[in-house]
Design an enzyme around this catalytic site. Structure first.
Site: not given
Ligand code: FAD
Length: 467
Positions: A274, A277, A306, A341, A359, A382
């Site tokens: 992640e 990612w 859209w 997420n 979007w 998005w």
């Molecule tokens: P964990 O699952 O513990 O992951 C650890 C860290 O990895 C996160 O804190 C984050 O920094 C990174 N991470 C995890 N998943 C992703 C991912 N898919 N893409 C990029 N980085 C990721 N993340 C944001 O930080 N800011 C946003 O504005 C944001 N908007 C999102 C919008 C959409 C539509 C989607 C589908 C995802 C988005 N994410 C965003 C990614 C992800 O949903 C969040 O980072 C995550 O839910 C944060 O929760 P966590 O810290 O418990 O994540």
């Protein structure tokens, strides 16, 4: 010589390249943070994020003061105002060199270029550092020296880069002078006062405690638990990462130490992925500036016609769309500034595929609510959900929110927490109260759209782009 560290998206002392370099450069070290509320408004920042940032900038000022580094808050409304304000501040304080860590949004890049030109003309040396990612932007390229646009090959290269490079972190610098009295910023900018209660504790130490607790207690189960919103299966570190209170490198190194200490390898590796990612989307923002200019990564999808947002958009935003898991998620977002997420994907797909709403509107709405709003990841997420992005879900793979709900909230616990109107429904009906002749509880809306029909229509519209 007087060094100035300009803190922006890197609100931490540890593992901070700009701060480390300024302390090594010799002479006095000062710091600043520029408050730009009009710019934050233009960038759709949420009140929750502004509270978080101001609280962490104050905490940073307190910690820097112990090292003898005074942090000044500069008021400047917008990025363009901040050019004059920073130049004046440098002149008034005898600054000889400026240090900052790079940011990759297009407006941030323009601002930094203008600052560099202005200060260089005033004989002030401007130094910038690559900090935001584990693998520096520009360093992860294909054999043809092109940027990656698909995550899996990017991540393969990223993981080998990590093995080859063994990234390390900078320690907190030694005190530079006698401790000083910290300046604190007390006024919350207009338009940002109405924030939900803080999601996480304030401060760099609190962030590290949360990281350690997550890795120790949940990291090993991450792979199995991360998709279930009713569980504490993810780290909730995103506000710290999005605002630079923690760095990706610190997370990577802590996770690898936990693995070395016998933690569940698979769970922790999935979590590290992640972090990859996160890097991927920042690299995309860096290499393809159009994504920070409201443009689709896949240009052909710019032709999608859209639906106009209207009532459907309003129902989605407020959590009254009549699809329980979508409503629960949107209410979680509205009330806490954070969303799980799995549900970010579900709600984003519902908006873009079933309601067929642009979007960009969803992206801006998320940003205006999220405490962890982060351009690269929000845009990436998005565009992934809308099938307009780099590595997006294929347009014909549309999540059915009811099936997602049955799968990832099987007992309806998450729905019950956020949608009290449905609390009394049994574990089956709660996912689709009106389905198969069920009676929808009073006060809860019928679905605003037919999931099957709308899915078909969306697929046909994407298909038409190809034909
Ligand atoms: P964990 O699952 O513990 O992951 C650890 C860290 O990895 C996160 O804190 C984050 O920094 C990174 N991470 C995890 N998943 C992703 C991912 N898919 N893409 C990029 N980085 C990721 N993340 C944001 O930080 N800011 C946003 O504005 C944001 N908007 C999102 C919008 C959409 C539509 C989607 C589908 C995802 C988005 N994410 C965003 C990614 C992800 O949903 C969040 O980072 C995550 O839910 C944060 O929760 P966590 O810290 O418990 O994540």
């Amino acid at each position: 010589m007087t060094q100035l560290v300009w803190f922006r998206n890197d609100l931490r002392l540890a593992d901070n390249p700009a701060l480390t370099a300024a302390c090594k450069a010799g002479g006095a070290v000062k710091a600043c943070f520029i408050v730009t509320p009009h710019q934050w408004q233009e960038h759709d920042w949420s009140p929750a994020r502004v509270h978080f940032v101001i609280a962490h900038a104050n905490a940073l000022a307190t910690e820097l003061a112990k090292l003898g580094i005074p942090l000044t808050f500069i008021d400047a409304h917008t990025f363009s105002d901040s050019i004059d304000s920073l130049a004046d501040h440098c002149r008034d304080n005898g600054i000889t060199a400026l240090h900052f860590n790079e940011e990759y949004g297009i407006n941030e890049r323009h601002r930094d270029k203008a600052i560099r030109e202005r200060l260089t003309a005033n004989d002030i040396k401007v130094n910038k550092y690559r900090d935001q990612t584990v693998a520096p932007v520009g360093d992860i390229l294909t054999q043809q020296q092109e940027p990656y646009s698909v995550f899996t090959p990017f991540s393969r290269r990223w993981h080998s880069w990590v093995e080859e490079t063994q990234p390390s972190v900078f320690p907190i610098p030694e005190p530079q002078d006698k401790a000083v009295k910290p300046e604190q910023y007390h006024t919350l900018p207009e338009g940002f006062t109405d924030a939900p209660p803080a999601l996480v504790e304030t401060g760099e130490n609190a962030a590290h405690d949360q990281l350690d607790a997550f890795l120790g207690e949940h990291g090993g189960h991450y792979k199995e638990q991360r998709d279930f919103p009713a569980l504490d299966g993810t780290s909730q570190l995103s506000p710290y990462l999005a605002n630079g209170v923690l760095s990706g490198r610190q997370c990577l190194i802590a996770a690898r130490q936990a693995q070395g200490g016998g933690g569940n390898q698979e769970g922790l590796s999935t979590w590290v992925n992640e972090i990859a990612w996160r890097d991927f989307y920042i690299h995309i923002l860096y290499h393809y500036p159009r994504v920070s200019m409201h443009r689709a990564f896949k240009p052909e999808t710019e032709h999608l016609d859209w639906n106009s947002p209207g009532d459907h958009f309003q129902a989605w935003k407020t959590g009254h769309a009549g699809i329980p898991i979508v409503d629960a998620a949107m209410r979680q977002l509205n009330q806490t500034g954070w969303m799980h997420n799995r549900l970010r994907m579900v709600t984003a797909m519902f908006l873009t595929k079933n309601l067929f709403i642009d979007w960009r509107l969803g992206e801006a709405y998320f940003m205006s609510r999220l405490v962890d709003g982060f351009l690269a990841s929000n845009n990436g997420g998005w565009q992934w959900s809308a099938s307009t992005g780099t590595d997006s879900a294929p347009y014909f793979r549309v999540f059915n929110p009811v099936t997602q709900s049955e799968r990832f909230d099987p007992k309806g616990e998450f729905i019950r927490e956020w949608v009290p109107e449905l609390r009394k429904l049994d574990n089956k009906r709660i996912h689709d109260p009106g389905g198969k002749g069920g009676v929808i509880p009073k006060g809860y809306p019928r679905p605003i759209v037919d999931l099957k029909e709308s899915r078909k229509e969306a697929i046909a519209k994407f298909q038409a782009l190809k034909d």
